[in-house]
Scaffold this motif. Structure first.
Motif, PDB file in Angstrom:
ATOM      1  N   VAL A  29       0.820  -1.202   0.000  1.00  9.38           N
ATOM      2  CA  VAL A  29       0.000   0.000   0.000  1.00  9.38           C
ATOM      3  C   VAL A  29       0.867   1.271   0.000  1.00  9.38           C
ATOM      4  CG1 VAL A  29      -0.349   0.255   2.498  1.00  9.38           C
ATOM      5  CG2 VAL A  29      -2.173   0.897   0.912  1.00  9.38           C
ATOM      6  N   THR A  30       2.102   1.149   0.421  1.00 11.47           N
ATOM      7  CA  THR A  30       3.009   2.305   0.471  1.00 11.47           C
ATOM      8  C   THR A  30       3.823   2.493  -0.808  1.00 11.47           C
ATOM      9  OG1 THR A  30       4.646   0.896   1.551  1.00 11.47           O
ATOM     10  CG2 THR A  30       3.248   2.254   2.979  1.00 11.47           C
ATOM     11  N   ASP A  31       3.702   1.571  -1.784  1.00  9.42           N
ATOM     12  CA  ASP A  31       4.447   1.696  -3.045  1.00  9.42           C
ATOM     13  C   ASP A  31       4.005   2.955  -3.794  1.00  9.42           C
ATOM     14  OD1 ASP A  31       5.675  -0.691  -2.488  1.00  9.42           O
ATOM     15  OD2 ASP A  31       4.537  -1.863  -3.940  1.00  9.42           O
ATOM     16  N   ARG A  32       4.942   3.584  -4.464  1.00  8.10           N
ATOM     17  CA  ARG A  32       4.646   4.776  -5.264  1.00  8.10           C
ATOM     18  C   ARG A  32       5.360   4.669  -6.607  1.00  8.10           C
ATOM     19  NH1 ARG A  32       1.630   5.226  -1.688  1.00  8.10           N
ATOM     20  NH2 ARG A  32       1.328   6.896  -0.200  1.00  8.10           N
ATOM     21  N   ARG A  33       4.610   4.761  -7.697  1.00  7.00           N
ATOM     22  CA  ARG A  33       5.141   4.788  -9.060  1.00  7.00           C
ATOM     23  C   ARG A  33       6.130   3.651  -9.362  1.00  7.00           C
ATOM     24  NH1 ARG A  33       4.738  10.072  -7.537  1.00  7.00           N
ATOM     25  NH2 ARG A  33       6.921  10.284  -7.026  1.00  7.00           N
ATOM     26  N   THR A  34       5.915   2.487  -8.770  1.00  4.02           N
ATOM     27  CA  THR A  34       6.804   1.337  -9.009  1.00  4.02           C
ATOM     28  C   THR A  34       6.019   0.075  -9.354  1.00  4.02           C
ATOM     29  OG1 THR A  34       6.822   0.800  -6.653  1.00  4.02           O
ATOM     30  CG2 THR A  34       8.616   2.193  -7.468  1.00  4.02           C
ATOM     31  N   MET A  35       4.767   0.220  -9.750  1.00  7.72           N
ATOM     32  CA  MET A  35       3.905  -0.932  -9.996  1.00  7.72           C
ATOM     33  C   MET A  35       3.685  -1.106 -11.493  1.00  7.72           C
ATOM     34  SD  MET A  35       2.895   0.823  -7.014  1.00  7.72           S
ATOM     35  CE  MET A  35       1.602   1.845  -7.565  1.00  7.72           C
ATOM     36  N   ASN A  36       4.495  -1.925 -12.133  1.00  7.87           N
ATOM     37  CA  ASN A  36       4.385  -2.154 -13.570  1.00  7.87           C
ATOM     38  C   ASN A  36       3.941  -3.580 -13.853  1.00  7.87           C
ATOM     39  OD1 ASN A  36       5.349   0.403 -14.073  1.00  7.87           O
ATOM     40  ND2 ASN A  36       7.440  -0.264 -14.356  1.00  7.87           N
ATOM     41  N   ILE A  37       3.001  -3.689 -14.779  1.00  9.77           N
ATOM     42  CA  ILE A  37       2.570  -4.993 -15.250  1.00  9.77           C
ATOM     43  C   ILE A  37       2.695  -4.965 -16.769  1.00  9.77           C
ATOM     44  CG2 ILE A  37       0.653  -6.608 -15.436  1.00  9.77           C
ATOM     45  CD1 ILE A  37      -0.406  -5.474 -12.790  1.00  9.77           C
ATOM     46  N   PHE A  38       3.407  -5.945 -17.312  1.00  2.05           N
ATOM     47  CA  PHE A  38       3.555  -6.059 -18.762  1.00  2.05           C
ATOM     48  C   PHE A  38       2.595  -7.128 -19.260  1.00  2.05           C
ATOM     49  CE2 PHE A  38       7.502  -4.232 -17.334  1.00  2.05           C
ATOM     50  CZ  PHE A  38       7.768  -3.275 -18.299  1.00  2.05           C
ATOM     51  N   VAL A  39       1.927  -6.842 -20.362  1.00  7.22           N
ATOM     52  CA  VAL A  39       0.981  -7.781 -20.966  1.00  7.22           C
ATOM     53  C   VAL A  39       1.487  -8.128 -22.364  1.00  7.22           C
ATOM     54  CG1 VAL A  39      -1.395  -8.162 -21.709  1.00  7.22           C
ATOM     55  CG2 VAL A  39      -0.936  -6.771 -19.671  1.00  7.22           C
ATOM     56  N   LYS A  40       1.765  -9.405 -22.579  1.00  7.51           N
ATOM     57  CA  LYS A  40       2.223  -9.885 -23.890  1.00  7.51           C
ATOM     58  C   LYS A  40       1.058 -10.592 -24.560  1.00  7.51           C
ATOM     59  CE  LYS A  40       5.749 -12.621 -26.233  1.00  7.51           C
ATOM     60  NZ  LYS A  40       5.946 -11.655 -27.279  1.00  7.51           N
ATOM     61  N   LEU A  41       0.676 -10.100 -25.740  1.00  5.59           N
ATOM     62  CA  LEU A  41      -0.402 -10.718 -26.497  1.00  5.59           C
ATOM     63  C   LEU A  41       0.163 -11.819 -27.380  1.00  5.59           C
ATOM     64  CD1 LEU A  41      -2.388  -7.559 -27.672  1.00  5.59           C
ATOM     65  CD2 LEU A  41      -2.671  -8.888 -25.575  1.00  5.59           C
TER      66      LEU A  41
END
Length: 133
Positions: A29-41
């Protein structure tokens, strides 16, 4: 300086709507601007569950990818991904603070839109989850 992002990879088979995650996704909950999810089609080329073979997505720039998120309090949120690599049909979702501001399990689906012969086609994935501690 090193990149501190928590990078996760989701593979979405656009023919079967199945999601595969590289590992379970957890944020704080304390993370800031570090949450990346990559989606490969990808497009599955086999029905054998023991053997995976994918065909490349052509013209990935013709696709738009969204993540529809259901927060633990049942509030809905939609985040649009941007094309990270056309060659690999790889899209990046940079989760905003609203997508991790509450402790609990978040449910999501990936919505993929494409234009085929002048008609918009929409593909909805199976449900996935991520946890916020």
């Amino acid at each position: 300086m090193a990149n501190l992002n928590r990078d996760y990879l989701i593979t979405l088979d656009v023919k079967t709507s199945k999601l595969e995650s590289s590992r379970s996704m957890e944020f704080f909950v304390t993370d800031r601007r570090t949450m990346n999810i990559f989606v490969k089609l990808v497009i599955s080329m086999t029905t054998n569950p023991l053997y995976k073979r994918y065909a490349e997505i052509e013209n990935a720039s013709n696709f738009r990818v969204f993540m529809n998120i259901l927060k633990p309090n049942k509030e809905m949120l939609s985040v649009e991904a941007y094309l990270h690599s056309e060659e690999d049909a790889l899209f990046e979702l940079d989760l905003p603070q609203e997508a991790t501001n509450m402790v609990g399990e978040y449910k999501f689906e990936i919505l993929t839109k494409s234009l085929v012969e002048g008609n918009e086609e929409i593909i909805t994935s199976n449900q996935g989850t991520y946890k916020v501690n």
